[in-house]
Scaffold this active site. Structure first.
Site, mmCIF file in Angstrom:
data_model
loop_
_atom_site.group_PDB
_atom_site.id
_atom_site.type_symbol
_atom_site.label_atom_id
_atom_site.label_comp_id
_atom_site.label_asym_id
_atom_site.label_seq_id
_atom_site.Cartn_x
_atom_site.Cartn_y
_atom_site.Cartn_z
ATOM 1 C CG ASP A 7 17.309 -23.557 -28.642
ATOM 2 O OD1 ASP A 7 17.132 -24.158 -29.243
ATOM 3 O OD2 ASP A 7 18.735 -23.198 -28.228
ATOM 4 C CD GLU A 66 15.850 -23.773 -33.361
ATOM 5 O OE1 GLU A 66 15.987 -22.858 -33.768
ATOM 6 O OE2 GLU A 66 16.540 -24.277 -32.704
ATOM 7 C CG ASP A 138 21.557 -23.257 -25.326
ATOM 8 O OD1 ASP A 138 21.646 -23.683 -26.378
ATOM 9 O OD2 ASP A 138 22.355 -23.710 -24.301
#
Length: 162
Positions: A7, A66, A138
């Site tokens: 992430d 992502e 996260d």
């Protein structure tokens, strides 16, 4: 097969590693790489070195990142894009294939709904990885990205056993 989910973030870069054996998933590790405020180059270097260390320690077979969404703050989006570049570079340098997923695709795969709340995503990650403890939000997002990639590999009939 070990899958690393990332992430990307300039301040906090979440990471999570899962082990995939057919349809079974198992948590390996998760964490957050943090960069201090200050010069951008130094911050990016800290993220790069931290991610390289994660890859060296956990030896993933594949990685997933992502995708960045564009927001109203162009400068913030650009900085996030630079952190995302690190998230793509480090696994590629290690010879890993890197999948990329939009946030809604991750949520739809993990929760079943593309606009799920963070709490719903974390709940479903806990359901799919029993006993997991997150090293922050996260890291939970990174594990969701890893799960998403594992499910997409399974859907394409790519061998996901050790």
């Amino acid at each position: 097969m070990r899958v690393l989910g990332i992430d990307p973030g300039l301040r906090n870069m979440g990471w999570g590693v899962i082990f995939v054996d057919g349809p079974r998933l198992r948590h390996v590790a998760n964490g957050v790489i943090r960069s201090e405020t200050g010069e951008l180059g130094v911050r990016l270097l800290a993220l790069y070195r931290g991610l390289r260390a994660v890859i060296a320690e956990h030896a993933p077979d594949a990685a997933a990142v992502e995708q960045t969404f564009v927001n109203k703050d162009a400068a913030g989006t650009l900085k996030l894009g630079q952190a995302r570049g690190i998230a793509l570079l480090a696994p590629a340098e290690a010879g890993l294939s890197v999948g990329e997923y939009a946030p809604n695709a991750v949520k739809k795969t993990v929760v079943g709904v593309g606009h799920a709340a963070k709490e719903q995503v974390q709940h479903m990650v806990r359901m799919q990885l029993p006993g997991v403890h997150f090293d922050g939000a996260d890291a939970a997002d990174a594990l969701a990205i890893a799960i998403c990639h594992a499910r997409h590999l399974q859907g394409r009939n790519i061998r996901v056993v050790a």
